[in-house]
Design an enzyme around this catalytic site. Structure first.
Site, mmCIF file in Angstrom:
data_model
loop_
_atom_site.group_PDB
_atom_site.id
_atom_site.type_symbol
_atom_site.label_atom_id
_atom_site.label_comp_id
_atom_site.label_asym_id
_atom_site.label_seq_id
_atom_site.Cartn_x
_atom_site.Cartn_y
_atom_site.Cartn_z
ATOM 1 N N LYS A 65 -1.962 -1.466 8.337
ATOM 2 C CA LYS A 65 -2.199 -2.878 9.368
ATOM 3 C C LYS A 65 -1.139 -2.589 9.635
ATOM 4 O O LYS A 65 -1.191 -2.820 11.429
ATOM 5 C CB LYS A 65 -2.885 -3.274 8.805
ATOM 6 C CG LYS A 65 -4.534 -3.846 8.908
ATOM 7 C CD LYS A 65 -4.399 -5.403 8.507
ATOM 8 C CE LYS A 65 -5.925 -5.401 8.109
ATOM 9 N NZ LYS A 65 -6.533 -7.098 7.512
ATOM 10 N N ASP A 100 -8.887 -9.829 12.897
ATOM 11 C CA ASP A 100 -9.127 -10.353 12.064
ATOM 12 C C ASP A 100 -8.515 -12.358 12.404
ATOM 13 O O ASP A 100 -8.828 -13.012 12.008
ATOM 14 C CB ASP A 100 -7.681 -10.345 10.782
ATOM 15 C CG ASP A 100 -7.909 -9.041 10.067
ATOM 16 O OD1 ASP A 100 -9.472 -8.245 10.501
ATOM 17 O OD2 ASP A 100 -7.098 -8.187 9.856
ATOM 18 N N ALA A 125 -0.346 -17.227 2.383
ATOM 19 C CA ALA A 125 0.827 -16.216 3.597
ATOM 20 C C ALA A 125 1.132 -14.836 3.749
ATOM 21 O O ALA A 125 1.918 -14.581 4.478
ATOM 22 C CB ALA A 125 1.471 -17.609 3.961
ATOM 23 N N GLY A 234 -17.033 -16.086 2.957
ATOM 24 C CA GLY A 234 -15.549 -14.619 3.256
ATOM 25 C C GLY A 234 -17.024 -13.729 4.186
ATOM 26 O O GLY A 234 -15.863 -13.600 5.037
HETATM 27 P P1 ATR Z 1 -3.960 -10.294 1.871
HETATM 28 O O1 ATR Z 1 -3.851 -9.075 2.553
HETATM 29 O O2 ATR Z 1 -5.618 -10.234 1.299
HETATM 30 O O3 ATR Z 1 -3.545 -11.021 2.394
HETATM 31 P P2 ATR Z 1 -1.628 -9.880 0.037
HETATM 32 O O4 ATR Z 1 -0.985 -10.027 1.688
HETATM 33 O O5 ATR Z 1 -1.247 -9.910 -0.880
HETATM 34 O O6 ATR Z 1 -3.133 -10.088 0.161
HETATM 35 O O7 ATR Z 1 -1.567 -12.203 0.146
HETATM 36 C C1 ATR Z 1 -2.252 -12.291 -0.962
HETATM 37 C C2 ATR Z 1 -2.088 -14.173 -1.065
HETATM 38 O O8 ATR Z 1 -2.904 -14.749 -2.090
HETATM 39 C C3 ATR Z 1 -0.893 -14.397 -0.931
HETATM 40 O O9 ATR Z 1 0.064 -15.802 0.242
HETATM 41 C C4 ATR Z 1 -0.442 -14.898 -2.252
HETATM 42 O O10 ATR Z 1 1.101 -15.816 -2.574
HETATM 43 P P3 ATR Z 1 2.301 -14.965 -2.649
HETATM 44 O O11 ATR Z 1 2.957 -15.242 -1.389
HETATM 45 O O12 ATR Z 1 3.600 -15.861 -3.570
HETATM 46 O O13 ATR Z 1 2.227 -13.757 -3.693
HETATM 47 C C5 ATR Z 1 -1.863 -15.625 -2.708
HETATM 48 N N1 ATR Z 1 -1.081 -15.219 -4.320
HETATM 49 C C6 ATR Z 1 -1.534 -14.136 -4.896
HETATM 50 N N2 ATR Z 1 -2.141 -14.818 -6.113
HETATM 51 C C7 ATR Z 1 -1.942 -15.909 -6.177
HETATM 52 C C8 ATR Z 1 -1.813 -16.362 -7.569
HETATM 53 N N3 ATR Z 1 -2.219 -16.774 -8.424
HETATM 54 N N4 ATR Z 1 -1.977 -18.199 -6.842
HETATM 55 C C9 ATR Z 1 -1.701 -18.445 -5.952
HETATM 56 N N5 ATR Z 1 -1.699 -17.495 -4.573
HETATM 57 C C10 ATR Z 1 -1.494 -16.524 -5.030
#
Ligand code: ATR
Length: 267
Positions: A65, A100, A125, A234
């Site tokens: 993306k 999105d 985020a 979702g």
């Molecule tokens: P996507 O494309 O699905 O948004 P991503 O860009 O990898 O996937 O983002 C994953 C999100 O889930 C992030 O906000 C991540 O938090 P971090 O920025 O701190 O990594 C969050 N996330 C993943 N595992 C988590 C957990 N166990 N607890 C809290 N937040 C989590």
């Protein structure tokens, strides 16, 4: 026959082909929607090749993306978000869009959520969170962005502007006290019985949307129902990003019910 598709890696389990083909069937459009899985270094060749072959439109997913932003002419929203999920090849130059964001907004508004003037809390985020944050703020809501890594929330909030603020996850219960909308854009709950938000922070009067769609009924949504909150699962975001892509490509109103039925039959 027009050819549309999805480019990503992996794309084997995508529900986009049946969702889009249900729309073609419903409206009698002579088109097919197929998946493409190029090796990562080949995305530039893949986009140029799709253009050369006369492919009408491509959706783009992980991990391409961001890369695609530099391979097409992005519209202002895709540029602000920093990601393209939809390419339109109908003009002289391929253009890039981000459905999105509009998909998240329509998922909420189709469930009766009035975003203008609302207080929203966004947990997460990452890639999905970025698109959702812009969607919510552009619709006139304030958005408190809470993320495990606060720096990522702060950088997103700075990109979104005055309507956004950045927080750690520990601030979520306090933020929810005044909130109208909660969106989970973390991966917490995906394939696991876990929630990113304490159940006792949820309340009636709140609409809770989860970007996680596997499982469809996440722990967060069950907790939200138990607390008397409204829920949006979702599949709605998945549906409306496809609806917005379909409408951009074809210029026609999407047959939302047919697309929704085809999608939900496969979740
Ligand atoms: P996507 O494309 O699905 O948004 P991503 O860009 O990898 O996937 O983002 C994953 C999100 O889930 C992030 O906000 C991540 O938090 P971090 O920025 O701190 O990594 C969050 N996330 C993943 N595992 C988590 C957990 N166990 N607890 C809290 N937040 C989590």
């Amino acid at each position: 026959m027009d050819v549309y598709g999805l480019v990503g890696n992996p794309v084997g389990h995508s529900r986009s082909p049946p969702m889009h083909e249900a729309a073609y069937d419903e409206l009698g459009i002579d088109a097919r929607y197929v998946t493409f899985e190029p090796a990562e270094p080949n995305i530039a060749d893949a986009v140029a090749g799709a253009d050369a072959l006369g492919i009408a439109g491509l959706n783009v997913t992980v991990p391409f993306k961001r890369d695609v932003l530099d391979l097409v002419e992005p519209d202002p929203l895709a540029e602000r978000i920093g990601a393209v999920n939809t390419i339109d090849f109908s003009g002289d130059t391929p253009t890039g869009h981000n459905t999105d964001a509009g998909g998240a907004r329509r998922a909420l508004t189709s469930h009766g959520v009035a975003l203008d003037g609302a207080n929203a809390v966004l947990v997460g985020a990452g890639g999905a969170g970025r698109a959702i944050a812009f969607a919510i703020a552009d619709a006139g809501a304030s958005v408190a962005i809470a993320n495990r890594t606060v720096e990522t929330a702060a950088s997103l909030a700075a990109d979104v502007g005055d309507a956004a603020s950045a927080h750690g996850l520990d601030a979520v219960p306090g933020l929810l006290a005044d909130a109208d909308v909660l969106v989970n854009a973390t991966s917490v709950g995906m394939g696991e019985d876990a929630s990113p938000v304490p159940a006792n922070a949820l309340h009636a009067g709140l609409t809770v949307m989860d970007a996680v769609y596997s499982p469809l009924d996440t722990r967060l949504l069950r907790d939200a129902r138990d607390a008397g909150a409204d829920t949006v699962d979702g599949a709605w975001m998945l549906l409306y990003q496809g609806v917005e892509a379909f409408e951009r490509w074809t210029g026609r109103d999407a047959p939302v019910d047919a697309m929704n039925a085809a999608l939900r039959a496969r979740l």
